[in-house]
Write a protein that holds these residues in place. Sequence first.
Motif, PDB file in Angstrom:
ATOM      1  N   PRO A  68       0.851  -1.206   0.000  1.00  0.00           N
ATOM      2  CA  PRO A  68       0.000   0.000   0.000  1.00  0.00           C
ATOM      3  C   PRO A  68       0.878   1.245   0.000  1.00  0.00           C
ATOM      4  O   PRO A  68       1.948   1.257   0.622  1.00  0.00           O
ATOM      5  N   GLY A  70       0.586   5.681   0.183  1.00  0.00           N
ATOM      6  CA  GLY A  70      -0.174   6.940   0.234  1.00  0.00           C
ATOM      7  C   GLY A  70       0.629   8.015  -0.471  1.00  0.00           C
ATOM      8  O   GLY A  70       0.835   7.995  -1.683  1.00  0.00           O
ATOM      9  N   GLY A  71       1.167   8.952   0.315  1.00  0.00           N
ATOM     10  CA  GLY A  71       1.951  10.046  -0.269  1.00  0.00           C
ATOM     11  C   GLY A  71       3.410   9.685  -0.491  1.00  0.00           C
ATOM     12  O   GLY A  71       4.174  10.483  -1.023  1.00  0.00           O
ATOM     13  N   ASN A  72       3.807   8.485  -0.041  1.00  0.00           N
ATOM     14  CA  ASN A  72       5.199   8.017  -0.184  1.00  0.00           C
ATOM     15  C   ASN A  72       6.191   8.974   0.481  1.00  0.00           C
ATOM     16  O   ASN A  72       7.275   9.209  -0.043  1.00  0.00           O
ATOM     17  N   THR A  73       5.814   9.517   1.624  1.00  0.00           N
ATOM     18  CA  THR A  73       6.737  10.386   2.373  1.00  0.00           C
ATOM     19  C   THR A  73       7.338   9.652   3.582  1.00  0.00           C
ATOM     20  O   THR A  73       8.075  10.257   4.362  1.00  0.00           O
ATOM     21  N   GLY A  74       7.008   8.384   3.739  1.00  0.00           N
ATOM     22  CA  GLY A  74       7.516   7.620   4.881  1.00  0.00           C
ATOM     23  C   GLY A  74       9.040   7.580   4.866  1.00  0.00           C
ATOM     24  O   GLY A  74       9.663   7.661   3.805  1.00  0.00           O
ATOM     25  N   THR A 141      -0.695  11.350   3.302  1.00  0.00           N
ATOM     26  CA  THR A 141      -2.137  11.079   3.257  1.00  0.00           C
ATOM     27  C   THR A 141      -2.651  10.566   4.601  1.00  0.00           C
ATOM     28  O   THR A 141      -1.872  10.056   5.419  1.00  0.00           O
TER      29      THR A 141
HETATM   30  C1  FAD Z   1       9.844  16.350   5.526  1.00  0.00           C
HETATM   31  C2  FAD Z   1       9.209  15.246   6.317  1.00  0.00           C
HETATM   32  C3  FAD Z   1       8.791  15.476   7.619  1.00  0.00           C
HETATM   33  C4  FAD Z   1       8.172  14.472   8.350  1.00  0.00           C
HETATM   34  N1  FAD Z   1       7.768  14.749   9.625  1.00  0.00           N
HETATM   35  C5  FAD Z   1       7.137  13.800  10.330  1.00  0.00           C
HETATM   36  C6  FAD Z   1       6.668  14.065  11.647  1.00  0.00           C
HETATM   37  O1  FAD Z   1       6.856  15.144  12.199  1.00  0.00           O
HETATM   38  N2  FAD Z   1       6.019  13.084  12.294  1.00  0.00           N
HETATM   39  C7  FAD Z   1       5.798  11.849  11.726  1.00  0.00           C
HETATM   40  O2  FAD Z   1       5.196  10.989  12.368  1.00  0.00           O
HETATM   41  N3  FAD Z   1       6.241  11.562  10.490  1.00  0.00           N
HETATM   42  C8  FAD Z   1       6.901  12.495   9.779  1.00  0.00           C
HETATM   43  N4  FAD Z   1       7.349  12.212   8.524  1.00  0.00           N
HETATM   44  C9  FAD Z   1       7.164  10.854   7.969  1.00  0.00           C
HETATM   45  C10 FAD Z   1       5.918  10.704   7.066  1.00  0.00           C
HETATM   46  O3  FAD Z   1       5.497  11.897   6.540  1.00  0.00           O
HETATM   47  C11 FAD Z   1       4.785  10.077   7.826  1.00  0.00           C
HETATM   48  O4  FAD Z   1       5.173   8.765   8.165  1.00  0.00           O
HETATM   49  C12 FAD Z   1       3.452  10.004   7.089  1.00  0.00           C
HETATM   50  O5  FAD Z   1       2.470   9.609   8.013  1.00  0.00           O
HETATM   51  C13 FAD Z   1       3.429   9.037   5.912  1.00  0.00           C
HETATM   52  O6  FAD Z   1       2.250   9.255   5.145  1.00  0.00           O
HETATM   53  P1  FAD Z   1       2.204   8.857   3.599  1.00  0.00           P
HETATM   54  O7  FAD Z   1       0.839   9.056   3.081  1.00  0.00           O
HETATM   55  O8  FAD Z   1       3.278   9.539   2.840  1.00  0.00           O
HETATM   56  O9  FAD Z   1       2.504   7.291   3.674  1.00  0.00           O
HETATM   57  P2  FAD Z   1       3.474   6.406   2.801  1.00  0.00           P
HETATM   58  O10 FAD Z   1       4.875   6.859   2.915  1.00  0.00           O
HETATM   59  O11 FAD Z   1       2.937   6.264   1.430  1.00  0.00           O
HETATM   60  O12 FAD Z   1       3.322   5.004   3.553  1.00  0.00           O
HETATM   61  C14 FAD Z   1       3.773   4.831   4.864  1.00  0.00           C
HETATM   62  C15 FAD Z   1       3.365   3.442   5.363  1.00  0.00           C
HETATM   63  O13 FAD Z   1       1.947   3.335   5.431  1.00  0.00           O
HETATM   64  C16 FAD Z   1       1.458   2.310   4.555  1.00  0.00           C
HETATM   65  N5  FAD Z   1       0.220   2.829   3.992  1.00  0.00           N
HETATM   66  C17 FAD Z   1       0.030   3.992   3.320  1.00  0.00           C
HETATM   67  N6  FAD Z   1      -1.281   4.156   3.051  1.00  0.00           N
HETATM   68  C18 FAD Z   1      -1.920   3.070   3.541  1.00  0.00           C
HETATM   69  C19 FAD Z   1      -3.275   2.649   3.578  1.00  0.00           C
HETATM   70  N7  FAD Z   1      -4.253   3.387   3.062  1.00  0.00           N
HETATM   71  N8  FAD Z   1      -3.578   1.460   4.161  1.00  0.00           N
HETATM   72  C20 FAD Z   1      -2.596   0.685   4.706  1.00  0.00           C
HETATM   73  N9  FAD Z   1      -1.306   1.034   4.694  1.00  0.00           N
HETATM   74  C21 FAD Z   1      -0.971   2.207   4.127  1.00  0.00           C
HETATM   75  C22 FAD Z   1       2.577   2.055   3.563  1.00  0.00           C
HETATM   76  O14 FAD Z   1       2.539   0.734   3.058  1.00  0.00           O
HETATM   77  C23 FAD Z   1       3.791   2.308   4.426  1.00  0.00           C
HETATM   78  O15 FAD Z   1       4.034   1.175   5.216  1.00  0.00           O
HETATM   79  C24 FAD Z   1       7.983  13.193   7.766  1.00  0.00           C
HETATM   80  C25 FAD Z   1       8.402  12.959   6.453  1.00  0.00           C
HETATM   81  C26 FAD Z   1       9.009  13.962   5.731  1.00  0.00           C
HETATM   82  C27 FAD Z   1       9.420  13.676   4.324  1.00  0.00           C
END
Ligand code: FAD
Length: 476
Positions: A68, A70-74, A141
């Motif tokens: 899965p 979402g925004g791929n920012t993990g 996301t």
């Molecule tokens: C500049 C920057 C700052 C950040 N600051 C913070 C912060 O202050 N605090 C913090 O906690 N994190 C922070 N992060 C990390 C990141 O942004 C978080 O982890 C965010 O919650 C990930 O969301 P995403 O939609 O990008 O998920 P993704 O990176 O796409 O996915 C993250 C994980 O969730 C899973 N996933 C995604 N969507 C779903 C779904 N619908 N159902 C099941 N599984 C799913 C994926 O398989 C993966 O394991 C930061 C990242 C960056 C780049």
Amino acid sequence: VIDSTKIASLRAAFQGRLITAPEEQAPFLFDWRKRWKGRALAVVQPDTAQDVASILRWCNATHTPIVPQGGNTGLVGASTPDPSGTAIVLSLARLNRVRSVDAINNTLVAEAGCILAQVQQTAAAHSRLFPLSLAAEGSCTIGGNLSTNAGGVQVLRYGNARELCLGLEVVTAQGELWDGLRGLRKDNTGYDLKHLFIGAEGTLGVITAASLKLFAQPAAQMTSLAALRSPTHALGLLTLAQKHLGPALTAFELMSRNCIELVLRHIPAAQDPFSAQHPHYVLLEASDAEGQDHAQARFEAMMHEALEAGLIDDAVVASSLQQSAHLWALRENITEAQAKEGKNIKHDISVPISAIDRFVEQTNATLEQRFPGIRMVVFGHLGDGNLHYNVSPAPGVDPEQFMQQEPEVNAVVYEAVARFSGSISAEHGIGLLKRDTNAALKSPVELALMQTIKRALDPLGLMNPGRVLPTAESLR
Ligand SMILES: Cc1cc2nc3c(=O)[nH]c(=O)nc-3n(C[C@H](O)[C@H](O)[C@H](O)COP(=O)(O)OP(=O)(O)OC[C@H]3O[C@@H](n4cnc5c(N)ncnc54)[C@H](O)[C@@H]3O)c2cc1C
């Protein structure tokens, strides 16, 4: 080599958007840090939860792994596929509707692919606050936030993503749709299943929508950057701020001088508000329910006492939203600036708040002694006991060579985390980055319970395999 028979079969099961062209797939295949790059059979972008269920049923029938995304920012290598090319990337980007807002119940139902900033804006349009806030909020996301149990800068007051969620809609690993979108604050009807999927990093099922908690918007906010000598002084300031402001204290972020220097070097609009340099800084924010005059009076009284007590050496208090945004930019651009500077080793640790100064002091000293010139880029959510305890190579040291020392650097940091009864992952999750370390540190009982849950909910092991928990192959 593209498995065209399998793709034709997937297309028959799911008629929505399917990306197979390598150039179109590329952004889904590597992570934000560009540390992990994989391949995928296809990237699928369903429009509805029913589509997600069809895709997962097809994956079950064909034993196809699912990643899965979402925004791929993990930041832990959990949202991109492995190099085998056998998995599909399930991008939730098109499930992006806010389904409903209930201003009286103070809830909002958002689909998993809603961008966090979009949810914040929708809440604001209904004069409500959705308080989850992090630097990636323009691209991460809700599904990703819940799957990582994201924290961010307001956990101190409002809690992390888990605490902001009242209900979930989930597609199980077998492709069944579970509607658990309850907007209830009290519901003791057996196991609270949503908590299994929150923080599971996509290893147990796919979140397709969530019922989220809303709050009253603050009537006024005060933002200040305080300059101080050490994390011990920062702890003193935290205690004082909590005494004066109570729950009105919504953010308390520590930054070491190296963080500010990185931001000043790489982010063009950034400015140091002080004429002198200071070893540490704290960004504080207070949200007041009663209005500007009340907020200002309480805040200034607190800052005055902090100066008198010698806890802070200098401070600026924002007098406009624009000034507040400038102060926040220093904090929110650290991750970006560190990425621009080059390769670095990241840790996302937590320890009891009362031990954080000793943790920093002792661990800095050990690392500085073992890796002369190493730059400590230490920042984070001091009010939650959570630091991004990052390190960059000494100037002139080859970054690739530095990264080879990651295991030794990690050993120092994780030994200190254990000594202070802390956690190796406060908010970013485990993913691939910390999977094996986590497995080595968890007690056998805890690890076995986690594996039992994984097997029960995902018997074929198709959900984001090799993330969070080791697989049989990775243990070989
Ligand atoms: C500049 C920057 C700052 C950040 N600051 C913070 C912060 O202050 N605090 C913090 O906690 N994190 C922070 N992060 C990390 C990141 O942004 C978080 O982890 C965010 O919650 C990930 O969301 P995403 O939609 O990008 O998920 P993704 O990176 O796409 O996915 C993250 C994980 O969730 C899973 N996933 C995604 N969507 C779903 C779904 N619908 N159902 C099941 N599984 C799913 C994926 O398989 C993966 O394991 C930061 C990242 C960056 C780049």
